[in-house]
Design an enzyme around this catalytic site. Structure first.
Site, PDB file in Angstrom:
ATOM      1  N   ARG A  45      -0.644   7.858   4.037  1.00  0.00           N
ATOM      2  CA  ARG A  45      -1.628   7.202   4.913  1.00  0.00           C
ATOM      3  C   ARG A  45      -1.144   5.803   5.345  1.00  0.00           C
ATOM      4  O   ARG A  45      -1.375   5.400   6.477  1.00  0.00           O
ATOM      5  CB  ARG A  45      -2.980   7.117   4.172  1.00  0.00           C
ATOM      6  CG  ARG A  45      -4.087   6.457   4.961  1.00  0.00           C
ATOM      7  CD  ARG A  45      -4.485   7.224   6.213  1.00  0.00           C
ATOM      8  NE  ARG A  45      -5.370   6.433   7.059  1.00  0.00           N
ATOM      9  CZ  ARG A  45      -5.590   6.653   8.348  1.00  0.00           C
ATOM     10  NH1 ARG A  45      -5.008   7.672   8.964  1.00  0.00           N
ATOM     11  NH2 ARG A  45      -6.396   5.884   9.038  1.00  0.00           N
TER      12      ARG A  45
ATOM     13  N   ASN B  60     -10.433  -4.471  -0.948  1.00  0.00           N
ATOM     14  CA  ASN B  60     -10.308  -3.362  -1.902  1.00  0.00           C
ATOM     15  C   ASN B  60      -9.373  -3.712  -3.050  1.00  0.00           C
ATOM     16  O   ASN B  60      -8.681  -4.704  -2.989  1.00  0.00           O
ATOM     17  CB  ASN B  60      -9.752  -2.144  -1.155  1.00  0.00           C
ATOM     18  CG  ASN B  60     -10.868  -1.228  -0.703  1.00  0.00           C
ATOM     19  OD1 ASN B  60     -11.867  -1.057  -1.382  1.00  0.00           O
ATOM     20  ND2 ASN B  60     -10.691  -0.627   0.459  1.00  0.00           N
TER      21      ASN B  60
ATOM     22  N   TYR C 281     -14.439  10.786  -1.168  1.00  0.00           N
ATOM     23  CA  TYR C 281     -13.352  10.293  -2.038  1.00  0.00           C
ATOM     24  C   TYR C 281     -13.261  11.059  -3.357  1.00  0.00           C
ATOM     25  O   TYR C 281     -12.253  10.969  -4.055  1.00  0.00           O
ATOM     26  CB  TYR C 281     -13.564   8.802  -2.344  1.00  0.00           C
ATOM     27  CG  TYR C 281     -12.909   7.886  -1.338  1.00  0.00           C
ATOM     28  CD1 TYR C 281     -11.630   7.384  -1.552  1.00  0.00           C
ATOM     29  CD2 TYR C 281     -13.564   7.515  -0.171  1.00  0.00           C
ATOM     30  CE1 TYR C 281     -11.030   6.532  -0.639  1.00  0.00           C
ATOM     31  CE2 TYR C 281     -12.965   6.667   0.750  1.00  0.00           C
ATOM     32  CZ  TYR C 281     -11.699   6.183   0.507  1.00  0.00           C
ATOM     33  OH  TYR C 281     -11.092   5.352   1.417  1.00  0.00           O
TER      34      TYR C 281
ATOM     35  N   ARG D 144       0.852  -1.201   0.000  1.00  0.00           N
ATOM     36  CA  ARG D 144       0.000   0.000   0.000  1.00  0.00           C
ATOM     37  C   ARG D 144       0.883   1.245   0.000  1.00  0.00           C
ATOM     38  O   ARG D 144       0.594   2.222  -0.698  1.00  0.00           O
ATOM     39  CB  ARG D 144      -0.929  -0.004   1.224  1.00  0.00           C
ATOM     40  CG  ARG D 144      -1.709   1.294   1.376  1.00  0.00           C
ATOM     41  CD  ARG D 144      -2.673   1.257   2.548  1.00  0.00           C
ATOM     42  NE  ARG D 144      -3.387   2.522   2.648  1.00  0.00           N
ATOM     43  CZ  ARG D 144      -4.350   2.765   3.539  1.00  0.00           C
ATOM     44  NH1 ARG D 144      -4.716   1.832   4.390  1.00  0.00           N
ATOM     45  NH2 ARG D 144      -4.956   3.939   3.574  1.00  0.00           N
TER      46      ARG D 144
ATOM     47  N   HIS E 294     -16.677   4.569  -3.892  1.00  0.00           N
ATOM     48  CA  HIS E 294     -15.830   5.736  -3.596  1.00  0.00           C
ATOM     49  C   HIS E 294     -16.014   6.818  -4.655  1.00  0.00           C
ATOM     50  O   HIS E 294     -15.076   7.571  -4.978  1.00  0.00           O
ATOM     51  CB  HIS E 294     -14.329   5.335  -3.507  1.00  0.00           C
ATOM     52  CG  HIS E 294     -14.025   4.464  -2.319  1.00  0.00           C
ATOM     53  ND1 HIS E 294     -12.771   3.975  -2.065  1.00  0.00           N
ATOM     54  CD2 HIS E 294     -14.812   4.000  -1.317  1.00  0.00           C
ATOM     55  CE1 HIS E 294     -12.792   3.246  -0.947  1.00  0.00           C
ATOM     56  NE2 HIS E 294     -14.032   3.248  -0.484  1.00  0.00           N
TER      57      HIS E 294
ATOM     58  N   ASP F 181     -17.542   0.301   3.481  1.00  0.00           N
ATOM     59  CA  ASP F 181     -18.057   0.870   4.735  1.00  0.00           C
ATOM     60  C   ASP F 181     -18.219   2.391   4.688  1.00  0.00           C
ATOM     61  O   ASP F 181     -18.668   2.997   5.649  1.00  0.00           O
ATOM     62  CB  ASP F 181     -17.172   0.473   5.925  1.00  0.00           C
ATOM     63  CG  ASP F 181     -15.784   1.077   5.828  1.00  0.00           C
ATOM     64  OD1 ASP F 181     -15.494   1.802   4.861  1.00  0.00           O
ATOM     65  OD2 ASP F 181     -14.981   0.824   6.744  1.00  0.00           O
TER      66      ASP F 181
END
Ligand code: NAD
Ligand code: G6P
Ligand code: MN
Length: 442
Positions: free
Chosen positions: A285, A147, A265, A93, A200, A170
């Site tokens: 993040r 995801n 988003y 990520r 999103h 969510d």
């Protein structure tokens, strides 16, 4: 009353303990006889497993518990699979976020090039889990959080069209919690909402109270001023992490169409220059999560394991898990609850392709979901969604055909990428970083 057996796929996820606590909190509406954890990384799952076992023993000792890395053991005799795997885990990520930023492009887990790279990794992992589920428990439902949900949903539509998988996010829960507070109703369950879009990437068009009164204008006025932050009280909070900024920033997004409430988003697509300018390229993040949630959850679990009990533990029920319980309950007990799911359009949005995976309200019951009709959507949203759905379809086609050309086209078409030149440089960098995770492209 029938009792159910669930497996959590991606058992080593930072979200696992809060999901277990949520399940244990809701045994009156979703009675359980077995909870299993399944992960392909034994060491990671073991950091949580013992603590999860203790949490269960303390609250419902009749529930059988098992943590395993064997797919047969995991998927035999299960009614629901709660899937939240992350292929490549948080270090990948971090690359999804940092590589695009090198080119001045949005670096985000599910949006733009980062989401595309993550999608190319996720597809095989999700399919592998579906196949095990179908082999060992053909009647099981997979409630899939893994995801990037839009790309995963398109991949399952193409490659496992008859599977009992429901793709969810969510975000609706999170946004509707904020909206309920802004509207002054006790909870999101006191509202009937209308929403359409992609995952999103969507807009609320109606928020009614249970008497049927439209509350949208009042909520929009609030969001114009404060975003999703709950007024002055929220502005004073100390918890100003990147989610706080994102929630606040919605006050800018809403100006692009002040008649609807946008998904937060959308900032990555509509204000990508702002996002890139305000991002720390060396600390994204993923770093926040690795230094924050991941450490907190693992150390809380280590503490429970050491003490042999959970008294004084900071672990708590997560609202993230609420959706899963609602959805499983609707499937198990035919509740016909209205929920936002990622499903094939099939005419629900009248002026949008039938074979697009869209996020829209559905009625959920024993046999699955029935989408509600949305009708025609305006040109602004339609244009944005058409561009984004093409990106998602091209990623899945690129994965299936192992096509460099199609993946390049996907990146070119992403609203976050400025040119075909940048798209190519980015693609070559992403290919290098994702060796062993992506199919080899021709
Ligand atoms: P994480 O890295 O902490 O945990 C994911 C786990 O999945 C890891 O333990 C990993 O070993 C495991 N895994 C990877 N590949 C697997 C496979 N093929 N089979 C079984 N297990 C596998 O990740 P996280 O931050 O806790 O998030 C988990 C997932 O949930 C991510 O995909 C994240 O994006 C997603 N998520 C989705 C939503 C949503 O709205 N849809 C919300 C929150 C999180
Ligand atoms: C929301 C989104 C998820 C996303 C998550 C990231 O919940 O709906 O799709 O994975 O945020 O949160 P994080 O805290 O990991 O940045
Ligand atoms: Mn999501």
């Amino acid at each position: 009353m029938k009792k159910f057996s669930v497996v959590i796929a991606g058992g080593g996820s930072t979200y696992t303990p809060e999901i277990i606590l949520m399940l244990l909190d809701n045994l009156d509406r979703l009675p359980l006889r077995k909870i299993k954890l399944y992960d392909n990384d034994e060491e990671r799952q073991n950091k949580l497993a013992k603590a999860c076992e203790i949490l269960i023993k303390e609250r419902a000792k009749e529930i059988e518990f098992l943590a395993t890395t064997d797919p047969e053991e995991a998927y035999t005799d299960v009614d629901f699979c709660l899937a939240h795997i992350r292929v490549g885990k948080l270090p990948m990520r971090e690359l999804d976020e940092k590589i695009p930023l090198k080119y001045g492009v949005v670096g985000q887990e599910t949006c733009g090039p980062g989401g595309i790279a993550y999608g190319m990794r996720s597809i095989a992992g999700v399919l592998e889990n579906i196949d095990c589920m179908e082999k060992y428990s053909p009647n099981c439902w997979m409630l899939n959080y893994s995801n990037p949900a839009s790309i995963v949903a398109e991949a399952t539509r193409r490659l496992r069209p008859n599977s009992r998988i429901i793709n969810i996010c969510d975000m609706p829960i999170g946004m509707e919690h904020s909206i309920a507070k802004i509207a002054g109703v006790p909870s999101r369950k006191h509202m009937d909402i209308r929403y359409y879009g992609l995952n999103h990437f969507g807009w609320y068009t109606s928020i009614k109270d249970k008497e049927g009164n439209e509350m949208l204008p009042k909520i929009i006025e609030h969001i114009k001023e404060y975003g999703f932050i709950n007024g002055e009280e929220g502005m004073k909070t100390d918890k100003k992490d990147s989610w706080f900024e994102t929630n606040l920033f919605t006050k800018n997004i809403i100006k692009t169409d002040p008649t609807t409430i946008p998904s937060s988003y959308l900032k990555y697509y509509l204000f990508s220059d702002y996002v890139v300018d305000h991002e720390d390229k060396n600390y994204t993040r993923a770093n926040e999560v690795m230094d924050g949630r991941e450490k907190e959850v693992f150390s809380a679990c280590a503490e429970i394991e050491k003490n042999g009990h959970s008294k004084g533990s900071p672990l708590e029920v997560g609202i993230h898990a609420e959706f899963i319980v609602d959805l499983a309950t609707a499937l198990a007990f035919n509740t016909h609850e209205r929920m936002l799911l990622i499903v094939e359009n099939n005419g629900a949005i009248e002026n949008f392709p039938k074979d697009a995976m869209v996020e829209i309200p559905c009625i959920v019951g024993k046999d699955g979901y029935e989408p509600l009709s949305v009708g025609k959507i305006p040109t602004f949203q339609k244009g944005l969604m058409e561009q984004q759905i093409a990106v998602e379809k091209l990623v899945v086609e690129a994965w299936i055909e192992k096509s460099y050309q199609k993946l390049w086209q996907a990146l070119i078409l992403s609203k976050t990428v400025p040119s075909a030149t940048v798209a190519k440089e980015l693609l070559d960098d992403l290919i290098e970083a994702n060796k062993g995770y992506w199919p080899e492209l021709n």
